[in-house]
Write an enzyme that holds these catalytic residues in place. Structure first.
Site, PDB file in Angstrom:
ATOM      1  N   HIS A   1     -10.204   0.801   0.458  1.00  0.00           N
ATOM      2  CA  HIS A   1     -10.456   2.777   0.539  1.00  0.00           C
ATOM      3  C   HIS A   1     -10.754   2.820  -1.769  1.00  0.00           C
ATOM      4  CE1 HIS A   1     -10.021   2.983   4.499  1.00  0.00           C
ATOM      5  NE2 HIS A   1      -8.743   2.528   4.200  1.00  0.00           N
TER       6      HIS A   1
ATOM      7  N   ASP B   1       0.686  -1.222  -0.430  1.00  0.00           N
ATOM      8  CA  ASP B   1      -0.222  -0.071  -0.160  1.00  0.00           C
ATOM      9  C   ASP B   1       1.166   1.406   0.693  1.00  0.00           C
ATOM     10  OD1 ASP B   1      -1.893  -2.731   1.043  1.00  0.00           O
ATOM     11  OD2 ASP B   1      -2.857  -1.102   1.528  1.00  0.00           O
TER      12      ASP B   1
ATOM     13  N   HIS C   1      -0.325  -2.804   6.159  1.00  0.00           N
ATOM     14  CA  HIS C   1      -0.018  -1.879   6.428  1.00  0.00           C
ATOM     15  C   HIS C   1       1.685  -1.487   7.416  1.00  0.00           C
ATOM     16  CE1 HIS C   1      -1.516   2.052   4.765  1.00  0.00           C
ATOM     17  NE2 HIS C   1      -2.465   0.780   4.428  1.00  0.00           N
TER      18      HIS C   1
ATOM     19  N   GLU D   1      -3.910   1.504  -2.835  1.00  0.00           N
ATOM     20  CA  GLU D   1      -5.473   1.819  -2.270  1.00  0.00           C
ATOM     21  C   GLU D   1      -5.517   3.115  -1.614  1.00  0.00           C
ATOM     22  OE1 GLU D   1      -7.564  -0.359   0.519  1.00  0.00           O
ATOM     23  OE2 GLU D   1      -6.446  -0.265   2.000  1.00  0.00           O
TER      24      GLU D   1
ATOM     25  N   HIS E   1      -5.909  -8.692  -0.081  1.00  0.00           N
ATOM     26  CA  HIS E   1      -6.418  -7.798   1.180  1.00  0.00           C
ATOM     27  C   HIS E   1      -6.992  -7.843   2.498  1.00  0.00           C
ATOM     28  CE1 HIS E   1      -5.053  -3.034   1.041  1.00  0.00           C
ATOM     29  NE2 HIS E   1      -6.841  -2.795   1.525  1.00  0.00           N
TER      30      HIS E   1
HETATM   31 FE   LIG Z   1      -3.871   0.999   3.069  1.00  0.00          FE
HETATM   32 FE   LIG Z   2      -6.497  -1.160   2.909  1.00  0.00          FE
END
Ligand SMILES: [Fe+2]
Ligand SMILES: [Fe+2]
Length: 259
Positions: free
Chosen positions: A68, A8, A175, A39, A148
């Site tokens: 997102h 990400d 993350h 995203e 994800h």
């Molecule tokens: Fe993310």
């Molecule tokens: Fe996410």
């Protein structure tokens, strides 16, 4: 075939960090295919045509996304049209964008599937059933999955579900990079989460003081993307002629200063 997969990318600092790091990553890993999760590329949440273009310019061949993806309404048309940007396949079918693609890389048909976990995230269908359905009809020599998802148990389970059937199951969304990268016995490269490309002086990419204020006061707080100490995180996967993985190597480095 060597695949570079980047976690990400968070906001402008993440985009610039990736761009600055790509020449070195290209030299070190010599990727035939670079996949980037975008995203969070627009203002820390969501993606737009503009931020996708910046990721492509930095070296992405394919962009995956996640929960997102629909943050910016202006991107809906773009998601329908963009051939190399995908969103989780187990979202409602009518939603903008598509969940997988197939592209040709060095004479190999490579499928890329984006899936969302069902635990703690909103989905229309089970990721396990969804991926089975896609694998039944996809025409590819090798398939790579961006899973994800929030919860490590669901991610590990997906690794076992797909072991020997796809080249890689690579986790995104939290993350935070995990230390469990390995090739499973059936030949599928696996990691629960590759981490993010963004500021480490942050809470998942957001300025720490703002997240702390929200958590301590339990009141809404405006979030801004943190900028200091940007790191690039991902994995490099070596795929063999059978479309399975020979190796997976974690990628984690501070982004060089942007020019
Ligand atoms: Fe993310
Ligand atoms: Fe996410």
């Amino acid at each position: 075939m060597k695949v570079l997969f980047i976690g990400d990318v968070v906001g402008g600092p993440g985009r610039r960090g990736l761009k600055a790091a790509m020449p070195g990553l290209r030299e070190r890993h010599q990727p035939d295919l670079t996949i980037v999760n975008g995203e969070n590329s627009a203002g820390g949440m969501g993606i737009t045509a503009k931020t996708a273009a910046a990721l492509f310019e930095a070296g992405a061949d394919v962009i995956t996304t996640g929960n997102h993806v629909y943050r910016h309404r202006e991107a809906y048309g773009f998601l329908d049209e963009a051939e190399r940007v995908i969103r989780p396949a187990n979202y409602p079918h009518a939603n903008p964008g598509r969940g997988h693609l197939v592209l040709e890389v060095g004479g190999m048909r490579v499928g890329v599937i984006n899936l969302s976990g069902a635990i703690g995230l909103q989905v229309a269908r089970s990721p396990f059933v969804e991926v089975d359905n896609i694998l039944e009809r996809i025409e590819a020599d090798c398939v790579l999955v961006d899973f994800h998802a929030e919860v490590t148990s669901e991610k590990v389970a997906m690794g076992w579900h797909l072991d020997g059937r796809v080249g890689a199951v690579l986790g995104t969304h939290t993350h935070v990079p995990t230390a469990d990268a390995r090739v499973l016995p059936g030949g599928t490269a696996y990691i629960s989460d590759v981490g993010m490309t963004g500021s480490r002086t942050s809470v998942l990419g957001v300025k720490p003081e703002q997240v702390l204020e929200m958590m301590i006061t339990q009141m809404p707080v405006k979030f801004e993307t943190a900028e200091e100490d940007v790191w690039v995180m991902g994995v490099a996967v070596e795929i063999n002629q059978q479309g399975l993985a020979d190796s997976i190597e974690q990628v984690m480095l501070p982004a060089p200063e942007s020019p």
